[in-house]
Enzyme design. Structure first.
Site, mmCIF file in Angstrom:
data_model
loop_
_atom_site.group_PDB
_atom_site.id
_atom_site.type_symbol
_atom_site.label_atom_id
_atom_site.label_comp_id
_atom_site.label_asym_id
_atom_site.label_seq_id
_atom_site.Cartn_x
_atom_site.Cartn_y
_atom_site.Cartn_z
ATOM 1 N N ASN A 42 0.833 -1.203 0.000
ATOM 2 C CA ASN A 42 0.000 0.000 0.000
ATOM 3 C C ASN A 42 0.870 1.256 0.000
ATOM 4 O OD1 ASN A 42 -2.393 -1.456 0.103
ATOM 5 N ND2 ASN A 42 -2.563 -1.331 2.322
ATOM 6 N N GLY A 48 -5.780 0.766 5.469
ATOM 7 C CA GLY A 48 -4.936 1.562 4.582
ATOM 8 C C GLY A 48 -4.691 2.977 5.060
ATOM 9 N N ALA A 49 -5.385 3.402 6.118
ATOM 10 C CA ALA A 49 -5.212 4.773 6.611
ATOM 11 C C ALA A 49 -3.811 4.980 7.196
ATOM 12 C CB ALA A 49 -6.276 5.104 7.641
ATOM 13 N N ASP A 94 -1.129 3.249 6.540
ATOM 14 C CA ASP A 94 -0.170 3.189 5.430
ATOM 15 C C ASP A 94 -0.191 4.510 4.661
ATOM 16 O OD1 ASP A 94 0.192 0.503 6.184
ATOM 17 O OD2 ASP A 94 -1.425 -0.130 4.856
ATOM 18 N N ASP A 105 -8.073 -1.128 -0.077
ATOM 19 C CA ASP A 105 -6.927 -0.932 0.805
ATOM 20 C C ASP A 105 -6.102 0.287 0.419
ATOM 21 O OD1 ASP A 105 -7.817 -3.238 1.921
ATOM 22 O OD2 ASP A 105 -5.948 -4.346 1.710
#
Length: 320
Positions: free
Chosen positions: A39, A259-260, A262, A298
């Protein structure tokens, strides 16, 4: 070589399309590719920087899919090897309308868990400006941990700026004690450590941002700690005692939190590559994280430079 390098396992995710159904009851699935370090690599490339991703996938259809998807994002794949014996890591992911989705992993004995230090030693680090490391890869096997340490030692020896995100995955570790001791040891080799307050509670016993920062600033190489405190933003403290909080952005509707974190990491990394000060880098990290939580995938919310600029204009803020 690319500006940024990272190592991890690409995880083929079968994401449920049945909202708020258990993984057992879900009937319809969408195949996507994720993995925390991947990601970050995708987001770094989307913001206009070169990145190389180190990994290993199986000689199987899911491995073929991973290679194709990574190529579609123009992420460097020179150091992605294929394994004829072990499968590509994958998982099931729940679809929820509120909160964090449940996942179930099929990663034990995966191809990436057999990525050896001998393979890692072949990676060319010349020209690398920032390395992003995560606590996930060393969790997947003893072999992966050994190879992770091998790469980390080379990064330290070459004095390459290194970021480290604990990214706790208790289900991948052999024990909670092993997870805590290993993560805390590895963090000390990074220049910038990126824990969350909930991770702090687990790793060092406190959810106080300043105490978490002070704990990781004891690391031999660590000079900056960015503690993610949720919607409130990020608390930053440096080895010289400077400290401040960079406020988060208000989000009307959180679709998926995956995914936040990352996104925060890649925001910091790309801003530093562009010569921005740490406060501006953290602001960008917050912005990318806010964009990501508004999307179901993601890494679907990671912006291009123009999209990031438009977001800042909408919010009435500037990195400069």
């Amino acid at each position: 070589m690319s500006e940024v390098i990272t190592v991890g396992e690409p995880v083929v995710t079968f994401a449920s399309q049945d909202a708020d159904k258990s993984l057992a009851d879900a009937r319809y699935w969408r195949k996507i590719l994720g993995g925390a370090e991947l990601n970050v690599a995708i987001g770094v490339k989307r913001l206009g920087h070169s990145v190389e991703y180190i990994s290993r996938v199986g000689q199987d259809p899911l491995g073929d899919y991973a290679i194709k998807r990574i190529a579609s994002h123009s992420v460097g794949s020179k150091y992605i090897s294929r394994d004829p014996q072990y499968w590509t890591g994958h998982q099931l992911k729940q679809l929820v309308t509120k909160g964090d989705p449940l996942t179930f992993n099929y990663r034990t004995n995966s191809a990436a868990s057999h990525l050896t230090s001998e393979i890692m030693d072949q990676v060319d680090l010349d020209g690398v400006k920032i390395a992003h490391m995560s606590g996930i890869f060393p969790a997947i096997s003893d072999t992966a941990e050994k190879s992770f340490r091998s790469l980390l030692k080379r990064l330290v020896d070459k004095d390459i700026l290194t970021t480290f995100d604990p990214n706790l995955r208790p289900g991948l570790w052999s024990s909670r004690e092993k997870m805590i001791s290993t993560i805390n040891e590895l963090a000390g080799s990074a220049n910038i450590v990126l824990p969350g307050v909930e991770e702090g509670k687990i790793l060092m016993g406190s959810d106080d941002p300043e105490k978490i920062a002070d704990f990781y600033l004891k690391g031999e190489r660590t000079d900056t700690v960015c503690v993610k405190i949720g919607p409130a933003g990020v608390y930053v403290k440096t080895k010289d005692g400077d400290s401040y909080t960079v406020n988060g952005f208000k989000v009307d509707k959180v679709v998926d939190t995956v995914g936040a974190g990352d996104g925060f990491a890649l925001g910091v990394i790309t801003a530093l590559l562009e010569g921005k000060p740490m406060k501006s880098a953290v602001l960008r990290g917050n912005a990318v994280g806010a964009l990501q939580v508004q999307t179901p995938g993601d890494n679907d919310g990671y912006p291009t430079p123009d999209e990031l600029k438009a977001f800042y204009e909408k919010e009435g803020v500037s990195e400069d």
